[in-house]
Each structure stands twice: as structure tokens, then as C-alpha cells.
Design a protein around this motif. Structure first.
Motif, mmCIF file in Angstrom:
data_model
loop_
_atom_site.group_PDB
_atom_site.id
_atom_site.type_symbol
_atom_site.label_atom_id
_atom_site.label_comp_id
_atom_site.label_asym_id
_atom_site.label_seq_id
_atom_site.Cartn_x
_atom_site.Cartn_y
_atom_site.Cartn_z
ATOM 1 N N ASN A 136 43.249 14.373 11.971
ATOM 2 C CA ASN A 136 42.744 14.225 10.610
ATOM 3 C C ASN A 136 43.863 14.204 9.584
ATOM 4 O OD1 ASN A 136 40.099 14.120 11.466
ATOM 5 N ND2 ASN A 136 39.798 16.311 11.273
ATOM 6 N N PHE B 146 45.036 8.069 22.523
ATOM 7 C CA PHE B 146 43.847 7.240 22.362
ATOM 8 C C PHE B 146 43.118 7.071 23.696
ATOM 9 C CE2 PHE B 146 41.781 3.058 22.381
ATOM 10 C CZ PHE B 146 40.917 3.207 21.311
ATOM 11 N N LYS C 6 39.472 8.674 24.651
ATOM 12 C CA LYS C 6 38.415 7.734 24.993
ATOM 13 C C LYS C 6 37.794 8.095 26.348
ATOM 14 C CE LYS C 6 37.751 2.740 24.960
ATOM 15 N NZ LYS C 6 38.443 1.459 24.822
ATOM 16 N N LYS D 135 30.681 13.809 17.812
ATOM 17 C CA LYS D 135 30.969 13.126 16.551
ATOM 18 C C LYS D 135 32.392 13.436 16.090
ATOM 19 C CE LYS D 135 29.303 12.369 11.877
ATOM 20 N NZ LYS D 135 28.279 12.680 10.890
ATOM 21 N N GLU E 99 34.756 11.452 18.223
ATOM 22 C CA GLU E 99 34.698 10.037 17.881
ATOM 23 C C GLU E 99 35.418 9.738 16.569
ATOM 24 O OE1 GLU E 99 30.498 9.221 18.091
ATOM 25 O OE2 GLU E 99 30.584 8.825 20.254
ATOM 26 N N VAL E 100 35.332 10.664 15.622
ATOM 27 C CA VAL E 100 36.063 10.497 14.356
ATOM 28 C C VAL E 100 37.566 10.525 14.631
ATOM 29 C CG1 VAL E 100 36.612 11.612 12.148
ATOM 30 C CG2 VAL E 100 34.231 11.348 12.860
ATOM 31 N N GLU E 101 38.016 11.445 15.467
ATOM 32 C CA GLU E 101 39.437 11.497 15.828
ATOM 33 C C GLU E 101 39.858 10.193 16.510
ATOM 34 O OE1 GLU E 101 41.441 14.835 17.429
ATOM 35 O OE2 GLU E 101 39.842 16.202 16.807
ATOM 36 N N LEU E 102 38.999 9.688 17.383
ATOM 37 C CA LEU E 102 39.282 8.425 18.062
ATOM 38 C C LEU E 102 39.428 7.294 17.045
ATOM 39 C CD1 LEU E 102 39.558 7.238 20.958
ATOM 40 C CD2 LEU E 102 37.156 6.585 20.754
ATOM 41 N N CYS E 103 38.593 7.297 16.039
ATOM 42 C CA CYS E 103 38.678 6.259 14.992
ATOM 43 C C CYS E 103 39.994 6.345 14.224
ATOM 44 C CB CYS E 103 37.504 6.376 14.028
ATOM 45 S SG CYS E 103 35.942 5.835 14.736
ATOM 46 N N TYR E 104 40.455 7.558 13.929
ATOM 47 C CA TYR E 104 41.749 7.711 13.252
ATOM 48 C C TYR E 104 42.872 7.133 14.105
ATOM 49 C CZ TYR E 104 40.212 10.723 9.393
ATOM 50 O OH TYR E 104 39.632 11.210 8.250
ATOM 51 N N GLN F 204 42.604 4.860 16.506
ATOM 52 C CA GLN F 204 42.433 3.413 16.604
ATOM 53 C C GLN F 204 42.897 2.721 15.325
ATOM 54 O OE1 GLN F 204 38.365 2.012 17.010
ATOM 55 N NE2 GLN F 204 39.071 0.432 18.424
ATOM 56 N N ARG F 205 42.589 3.296 14.193
ATOM 57 C CA ARG F 205 43.020 2.720 12.912
ATOM 58 C C ARG F 205 44.544 2.672 12.830
ATOM 59 N NH1 ARG F 205 44.038 5.072 7.707
ATOM 60 N NH2 ARG F 205 43.832 3.501 6.091
#
Length: 78
Positions: free
Chosen positions: A4, A21, A25, A39, A42-47, A49-50
């Protein structure tokens, strides 16, 4: 690592970022978590991936800049 914090993500090497990553995953796919925990993961995964997407775009833009710069030098020297 807590992802985060974007400052921390920016300092991680590309290989470490990919490793985290992939590991996260696999963890999400292979384990059962409460909906809240899932959740969060998944938010950490999105960070992650971004950050990967940003680095790939930056690398592509840099390669284009270098290529264009070389082309311009050749034209001036001809």
C-alpha cells in the motif's frame, strides 16, 4: 512487504516485483480466505500489477525515445 506504500513499491527491483506478483497470485488462487482477507490480497495484487504496467510503459517509452534520438542524429550527420 506491504504494497500500500507506493514509495516502497517503487524501490523494489523488477525481478522482486515479478516474484511478489506471481507468489501473491498463486496464493490467492490456491487458498481459501475470508472475503475481507481475499479483498485485501487482491488490492495488494492490483498495486503490484499497476507498478509492473507503469514500468513496462516507461521502458517502452524510453526505448522509443532512444530509437528516435538515434534516427535524428543519423539525419543530421548525413
Amino acid at each position: 512487504m506491504r504494497t500500500n506504500n507506493n514509495v516502497d513499491i517503487g524501490r523494489v527491483s523488477d525481478s522482486e516485483l515479478q516474484r511478489q506478483f506471481s507468489g501473491l497470485k498463486k496464493l490467492i488462487r490456491g487458498s481459501k480466505f475470508s472475503s475481507t482477507k481475499r479483498k485485501e490480497l487482491e488490492v495488494e495484487l492490483c498495486y503490484l500489477q499497476r507498478e509492473i504496467f507503469i514500468r513496462e510503459a516507461r521502458k517502452a517509452a524510453h526505448e522509443k525515445y532512444i530509437s528516435d534520438n538515434r534516427s535524428n542524429r543519423r539525419r543530421r550527420n548525413s
